[in-house]
Design an enzyme around this catalytic site. Sequence first.
Site, short mmCIF file in Angstrom:
data_model
loop_
_atom_site.label_atom_id
_atom_site.label_comp_id
_atom_site.label_asym_id
_atom_site.label_seq_id
_atom_site.Cartn_x
_atom_site.Cartn_y
_atom_site.Cartn_z
CB SER A 98 -16.07 -7.00 -6.92
OG SER A 98 -16.95 -6.14 -7.61
CE LYS B 260 -22.25 1.79 -2.46
NZ LYS B 260 -22.31 0.73 -1.44
CB SER C 191 -0.93 0.00 1.23
OG SER C 191 -0.17 0.04 2.41
NE ARG C 192 -2.40 5.16 -2.05
CZ ARG C 192 -3.41 5.99 -2.14
NH1 ARG C 192 -3.46 6.86 -3.12
NH2 ARG C 192 -4.40 5.96 -1.27
CG ASP C 193 -0.33 6.56 4.96
OD1 ASP C 193 0.68 7.27 5.10
OD2 ASP C 193 -1.24 6.49 5.80
CB VAL D 124 -24.24 3.73 7.39
CG1 VAL D 124 -24.40 2.25 7.53
CG2 VAL D 124 -25.44 4.45 7.95
CB ALA E 100 -7.99 -5.56 -0.50
N1 LIG Z 1 -15.81 -1.64 3.07
C1 LIG Z 1 -16.88 -2.07 2.43
O1 LIG Z 1 -18.03 -1.86 2.87
C2 LIG Z 1 -16.72 -2.88 1.17
C3 LIG Z 1 -17.84 -3.53 0.63
C4 LIG Z 1 -17.68 -4.28 -0.55
C5 LIG Z 1 -16.44 -4.35 -1.15
N2 LIG Z 1 -15.36 -3.68 -0.63
C6 LIG Z 1 -14.08 -3.77 -1.34
O2 LIG Z 1 -13.14 -4.36 -0.45
C7 LIG Z 1 -11.84 -3.83 -0.72
C8 LIG Z 1 -11.18 -3.41 0.57
O3 LIG Z 1 -11.99 -2.46 1.23
P1 LIG Z 1 -11.60 -1.86 2.64
O4 LIG Z 1 -12.88 -1.58 3.35
O5 LIG Z 1 -10.55 -2.68 3.30
O6 LIG Z 1 -10.98 -0.45 2.17
P2 LIG Z 1 -10.09 0.58 3.00
O7 LIG Z 1 -10.21 0.31 4.45
O8 LIG Z 1 -10.43 1.94 2.48
O9 LIG Z 1 -8.62 0.21 2.54
C9 LIG Z 1 -8.16 0.49 1.24
C10 LIG Z 1 -6.70 0.11 1.17
O10 LIG Z 1 -6.24 0.36 -0.17
C11 LIG Z 1 -5.01 1.07 -0.09
N3 LIG Z 1 -4.88 1.83 -1.33
C12 LIG Z 1 -5.70 2.81 -1.80
N4 LIG Z 1 -5.24 3.26 -2.98
C13 LIG Z 1 -4.12 2.54 -3.25
C14 LIG Z 1 -3.20 2.55 -4.33
N5 LIG Z 1 -3.34 3.38 -5.36
N6 LIG Z 1 -2.17 1.67 -4.29
C15 LIG Z 1 -2.01 0.83 -3.26
N7 LIG Z 1 -2.85 0.77 -2.21
C16 LIG Z 1 -3.89 1.64 -2.21
C17 LIG Z 1 -5.11 1.90 1.19
O11 LIG Z 1 -3.83 2.22 1.73
P3 LIG Z 1 -3.01 3.53 1.31
O12 LIG Z 1 -3.99 4.67 1.33
O13 LIG Z 1 -1.94 3.63 2.33
O14 LIG Z 1 -2.45 3.25 -0.04
C18 LIG Z 1 -5.79 0.89 2.11
O15 LIG Z 1 -4.82 0.00 2.60
C19 LIG Z 1 -12.02 -2.71 -1.75
O16 LIG Z 1 -11.65 -3.23 -3.01
C20 LIG Z 1 -13.51 -2.41 -1.72
O17 LIG Z 1 -13.96 -2.00 -3.00
C21 LIG Z 1 -15.48 -2.97 0.53
#
Ligand SMILES: NC(=O)c1ccc[n+]([C@@H]2O[C@H](COP(=O)([O-])OP(=O)(O)OC[C@H]3O[C@@H](n4cnc5c(N)ncnc54)[C@H](OP(=O)(O)O)[C@@H]3O)[C@@H](O)[C@H]2O)c1
Length: 329
Positions: free
Chosen positions: A124, A127, A37-39, A175, A81
């Site tokens: 995925s 949405k 990941s980036r941060d 939410v 992810a």
């Molecule tokens: N949360 C939900 O309700 C939900 C529901 C259905 C599906 N999903 C899917 O599940 C997956 C994971 O979701 P999550 O809830 O774990 O999301 P999250 O908590 O927002 O985490 C996203 C992660 O992606 C990294 N990231 C973002 N942009 C990046 C980039 N350009 N390169 C590398 N890393 C990057 C972020 O770290 P950095 O910012 O440090 O890079 C973070 O580690 C996603 O694909 C989402 O679409 C989530």
Amino acid sequence: MFNNKSILITGGTGSFGHQYVKTLLALYQPKRLIIYSRDELKQYEMQQVFDAPCMRYFIGDVRDKDRLTQAMRDVDYVIHAAALKQVPAAEYNPMECIKTNIHGAENVIAAAIANNVDKVIALSTDKAAAPINLYGATKLASDKLFVAANNMVGQGRTRFSVVRYGNVVGSRGSVVPFFQKLVKEGAKSIPITHPEMTRFWITLPMGVDFVLHNFTRMHGGEIFIPKIPSVRIMDLAAAYAPHTPTKEVGIRPGEKLHEVMCPADDSFHTFEFKDHYVIAPSIKFYQDDIRFDRNKTGEQGTLVTAGFEYQSGNNPHFLTVDEILAFNE
Ligand SMILES: NC(=O)c1ccc[n+]([C@@H]2O[C@H](COP(=O)([O-])OP(=O)(O)OC[C@H]3O[C@@H](n4cnc5c(N)ncnc54)[C@H](OP(=O)(O)O)[C@@H]3O)[C@@H](O)[C@H]2O)c1
């Protein structure tokens, strides 16, 4: 399956990543578990919690194919992810969402094939099914890229599948933390977009278990969808803000009244299994003889009826207010 294997997770510092690492370290002894990941701060904080010798923390962007290719060296399994996933942010910054969610997917595929990775699962969202916002549209494009990638592997062993699910209880920016914050701040009302709105509802451990299970089920090319309950937005408000009145504010741009996981138009190639659905590829596939109604573990599914739609509003399983409160415990 994951003992002595090298696994890379893009977006490993996110909500899913934390639960995934926790589960994997509790159940298996991986050789290497790479967080990509980036941060650096999120990685630093994660290292304070997960510092097992197998853990590796790689700074990198999914937009950077070279870095991904280097990071996937000798990797067996990849979970993709990383994503930009806030609907309003995607509408306001469309190209940024496209670069991360679509170009990023393309780069993950290329890096996995270049390194002869064994299996890749991309996450995925509901949405992405019949999308009406850019976030969903980019995830649908990503799903299509991962399904079609199975036709690009030639003699290689890499197989790609997708897991699609709905709202994750309590994930960042969702939410439930929003309602809880409003209650803590003493808000006079809880904003409700539409009183009839429904959503699919899943916990992070359920999501992680489903993803791990599908590594053993997958042929490559499937979209796996778990059977999960739905919630009514009014019941969520009753559960998390029982003493605060609700105020209707109207559906926001890019929002649906109900979410869809299996669209009716895909019913001609959607199979129902005991606890999940599989949308089989609609394109002609690299191997003609794959039986998507039967998975690699031998579980047997049946073709759904024509026009079948798995949608949060017509789901036979709704949680009550008490069940909502117990769901995440
Ligand atoms: N949360 C939900 O309700 C939900 C529901 C259905 C599906 N999903 C899917 O599940 C997956 C994971 O979701 P999550 O809830 O774990 O999301 P999250 O908590 O927002 O985490 C996203 C992660 O992606 C990294 N990231 C973002 N942009 C990046 C980039 N350009 N390169 C590398 N890393 C990057 C972020 O770290 P950095 O910012 O440090 O890079 C973070 O580690 C996603 O694909 C989402 O679409 C989530």
